[in-house]
Design a protein around this motif. Sequence first.
Motif, PDB file in Angstrom:
ATOM      1  N   GLU A  28       4.683  -1.106  -4.725  1.00 17.26           N
ATOM      2  CA  GLU A  28       4.419   0.626  -5.834  1.00 17.26           C
ATOM      3  C   GLU A  28       4.366   1.648  -4.559  1.00 17.26           C
ATOM      4  O   GLU A  28       4.800   2.587  -4.851  1.00 17.26           O
ATOM      5  CB  GLU A  28       4.169   0.622  -7.302  1.00 17.26           C
ATOM      6  N   THR A  29       2.924   2.192  -4.571  1.00 14.93           N
ATOM      7  CA  THR A  29       2.557   3.301  -3.349  1.00 14.93           C
ATOM      8  C   THR A  29       3.270   3.400  -2.558  1.00 14.93           C
ATOM      9  O   THR A  29       4.520   4.656  -2.558  1.00 14.93           O
ATOM     10  CB  THR A  29       1.298   2.979  -3.443  1.00 14.93           C
ATOM     11  N   ASN A  30       4.054   2.395  -1.644  1.00 11.56           N
ATOM     12  CA  ASN A  30       4.426   2.327  -1.492  1.00 11.56           C
ATOM     13  C   ASN A  30       6.080   2.013  -1.022  1.00 11.56           C
ATOM     14  O   ASN A  30       7.171   2.253  -0.030  1.00 11.56           O
ATOM     15  CB  ASN A  30       4.633   1.168   0.408  1.00 11.56           C
ATOM     16  N   TRP A  31       7.035   1.886  -2.196  1.00 12.89           N
ATOM     17  CA  TRP A  31       7.591   1.824  -2.366  1.00 12.89           C
ATOM     18  C   TRP A  31       9.314   2.765  -1.702  1.00 12.89           C
ATOM     19  O   TRP A  31       9.626   3.159  -1.587  1.00 12.89           O
ATOM     20  CB  TRP A  31       8.634   1.679  -4.178  1.00 12.89           C
ATOM     21  N   ASP A  32       8.407   4.268  -2.272  1.00 11.35           N
ATOM     22  CA  ASP A  32       9.383   5.049  -1.805  1.00 11.35           C
ATOM     23  C   ASP A  32       9.786   5.153  -0.060  1.00 11.35           C
ATOM     24  O   ASP A  32      10.934   5.491   0.155  1.00 11.35           O
ATOM     25  CB  ASP A  32       8.647   6.982  -1.921  1.00 11.35           C
ATOM     26  N   ASP A  33       8.675   4.434   0.322  1.00  8.13           N
ATOM     27  CA  ASP A  33       9.061   4.131   2.177  1.00  8.13           C
ATOM     28  C   ASP A  33       9.990   3.019   2.734  1.00  8.13           C
ATOM     29  O   ASP A  33      10.598   3.406   3.986  1.00  8.13           O
ATOM     30  CB  ASP A  33       7.753   4.199   2.930  1.00  8.13           C
ATOM     31  N   ILE A  34       9.439   1.574   1.689  1.00  9.74           N
ATOM     32  CA  ILE A  34      10.557   0.855   2.082  1.00  9.74           C
ATOM     33  C   ILE A  34      11.564   0.953   1.010  1.00  9.74           C
ATOM     34  O   ILE A  34      12.079   0.035   1.622  1.00  9.74           O
ATOM     35  CB  ILE A  34       9.200   0.143   1.552  1.00  9.74           C
ATOM     36  N   TYR A  41       6.648  -3.438  12.615  1.00 13.44           N
ATOM     37  CA  TYR A  41       5.756  -2.276  11.469  1.00 13.44           C
ATOM     38  C   TYR A  41       6.491  -1.690  11.250  1.00 13.44           C
ATOM     39  O   TYR A  41       7.220  -0.960  10.943  1.00 13.44           O
ATOM     40  CB  TYR A  41       5.056  -1.080  12.078  1.00 13.44           C
ATOM     41  N   LEU A  46       2.986   1.749   7.605  1.00 13.72           N
ATOM     42  CA  LEU A  46       2.573   1.170   6.556  1.00 13.72           C
ATOM     43  C   LEU A  46       1.492  -0.303   6.089  1.00 13.72           C
ATOM     44  O   LEU A  46       0.648  -0.276   5.622  1.00 13.72           O
ATOM     45  CB  LEU A  46       3.629   0.992   4.600  1.00 13.72           C
ATOM     46  N   PHE A  47       2.320  -1.125   6.466  1.00 11.42           N
ATOM     47  CA  PHE A  47       2.069  -2.509   7.499  1.00 11.42           C
ATOM     48  C   PHE A  47       2.910  -3.034   8.187  1.00 11.42           C
ATOM     49  O   PHE A  47       3.794  -2.453   8.759  1.00 11.42           O
ATOM     50  CB  PHE A  47       2.298  -3.517   5.885  1.00 11.42           C
ATOM     51  N   LYS A  59       6.478   4.840   8.372  1.00 10.84           N
ATOM     52  CA  LYS A  59       6.626   6.049   7.276  1.00 10.84           C
ATOM     53  C   LYS A  59       7.479   6.299   7.586  1.00 10.84           C
ATOM     54  O   LYS A  59       8.033   7.186   8.960  1.00 10.84           O
ATOM     55  CB  LYS A  59       5.226   7.107   7.164  1.00 10.84           C
ATOM     56  N   THR A  88      -0.006  -1.218  -4.293  1.00  7.51           N
ATOM     57  CA  THR A  88       0.222  -0.817  -3.211  1.00  7.51           C
ATOM     58  C   THR A  88       1.946  -1.181  -2.765  1.00  7.51           C
ATOM     59  O   THR A  88       2.499  -0.039  -2.414  1.00  7.51           O
ATOM     60  CB  THR A  88      -0.788  -1.852  -1.628  1.00  7.51           C
TER      61      THR A  88
END
Length: 607
Positions: free
Chosen positions: A352-358, A262, A244-245, A265, A350
């Motif tokens: 928020e989009t990645n919230w599920d993963d982070i 890193y 993700l980042f 996901k 971004t």
Amino acid sequence: MEERGNISIHTENIFPIIKKFLYSDHEIFLRELVSNAVDATQKMKRLSAIGEYKGDLGELKVTVKVDKDAKIITISDNGIGMTAEEIKKYINQIAFSGATEFVERYKDAGEQNQIIGQFGLGFYSAFMVADRVEIITKSYKEGSEAAHWTCDGSTEFAIAPAHKEDQGTNVILNVAADSEEFLETARIRTILDKYCKFLPVPVEFEGEIINNPNPIWTKQPSELTDEDYKNFYKELYPFSEAPLFWIHLNVDYPFNLTGILYFPKLKNDFEIQRNKIQLYSKQVFITDEVKDVVPEFLMLLHGVIDSPDIPLNVSRSFLQADSNVKKINTYITKKVADKLNDIFKKDRATFETNWDDINVFIKYGMLSDDKFYEKAKDFVLLQNTEAKYYTLEEYKALTQANQTDKNGQLVMLYTTDADKQHAFVEAAQNRSYDVLKLDSIIDSHFIGMLEQKLEKTSLKRVDSETIGKLIEKDETKDSVLNDTEKEDLKKIYETAINNQNMQVEVAPLAPDDAPVIITLPEFMRRMKDMSKSGGGGMMFMGNMPDTYNVTINANHSINQRILKAKDDNKERIARQAFDLALLSQNMLSGSALTAFVKRSVDLIDKE
Ligand SMILES: Nc1ncnc2c1ncn2[C@@H]1O[C@H](COP(=O)(O)OP(=O)(O)OP(=O)(O)O)[C@@H](O)[C@H]1O
């Protein structure tokens, strides 16, 4: 002329110790010898840089060869080499590390950290796999004579003049009978791949360079593109989805550390994803068991940490107490929090989009580390059933006016399953209450933490009470039924339900609320959850049946109708209304479901 001698007194017991102590990790010999070869070439570079060596460096390289028939492994380099005197000093007096002297001599030239070996096992680990070790070496110093050293694993050695054209060292291992597995090229390749993948000097095996001498963590972030980071991730974990980042770590005071972490996901199985951080010291792989070096909650991250300041061959308890390790821990935690804050501020979409993963990292981090909590409380997000995201502050602002109860307590409502608890979510929304989605395993702990940390705030699951009780306001609702009627209604339902674990109560709800509402009180559920996860001394609760509250809406027309119905019909309607409540919560099954279906068919038939 050949010279024979005894390896210094320190070594009396070293071989049995090497063999026994390191038994499980024999493959490390290759890391040690290749690292020594790399050091020797690095020293050459250094000497050339400071003008001590004026010749042509040529292409500095380390070569590993396996001759299965002759049962020999050779590690060659074109580094500084050794004179016979140096062999005696550096190899024979093993307690005296050659690197110390080297640093002494060149310390004014700086960068001595690059030179000191830190791995502790050293050259003699060769005897874990070889019953005879030879060194053929020629020093870079002008006019040096090559030397040939042989040792059979006893404390005796022989040293003689030899012929060697170029400067550098060949270490020749005559592999012992019990170590012949190391004569398999596939095995050697695997070991090289594990420990030597990012060594700073090209390492050749079977005609190929097996390493990447300039991994990106040694470069400046400004030199690198997103593509570089993604490609490196692929190099580390060929079968993983893109990360993700990432965070580029770079610190040289008060300790030395570089690396890239890193955010992957996340998959459901966290255990499998642990131990994905690789620990290096000066580009030599050490371990992927980073527990103690990296805070527990960050072990879900992937990547590389490189630090010459992490003590390597020491016991776990020592590592935990080591002050460098503690500083590294704090530093990494801070960097991760800063990076997350940065993304949140600069690019909330971004984030928020990645919230599920982070969200798992962040919540886990907040739960396990107070310092992290302090930073993360500004960017941790709450998601509601409409998939909108709020910070804690924003959510408080959103709900405070409407969801503060008569005691001044802000009640945040949440659902663990918006589908199953749909009726309750809808009832809350009808009152313009907002409902959060808190549905992961970690959320039950997260909820507890929020209640502790946030002032005058409680969180209640949306189906734990009827809506009027979840957030109690001062208003009293009038009841259409008088007390006797209520009592009658209660008895009818009790008989119809006929279950001790269903606590029936008649209450005046809004006429358009459901006629019957079944709830499992928040306290009860939390205790049971706790006993399931084995905590809180509440084990006995786990075996207790769920005790539900059944609230009969006195103001609903069905309930008024029941009172007026013929005697033999009263209980039938009550049971039907109760079954509908069970059905809406997915609690109706077995013979009760069959009975319900039959009764429903009868009722339709009569219409
Ligand atoms: N390939 C080589 N070329 C030149 N010198 C070498 C080579 N291998 C070993 N040496 C010399 O022998 C010394 C001892 O090596 P050894 O591996 O036992 O310890 P070290 O490298 O100093 O420390 P470490 O414990 O980290 O390995 C080295 O410091 C170095 O001076």
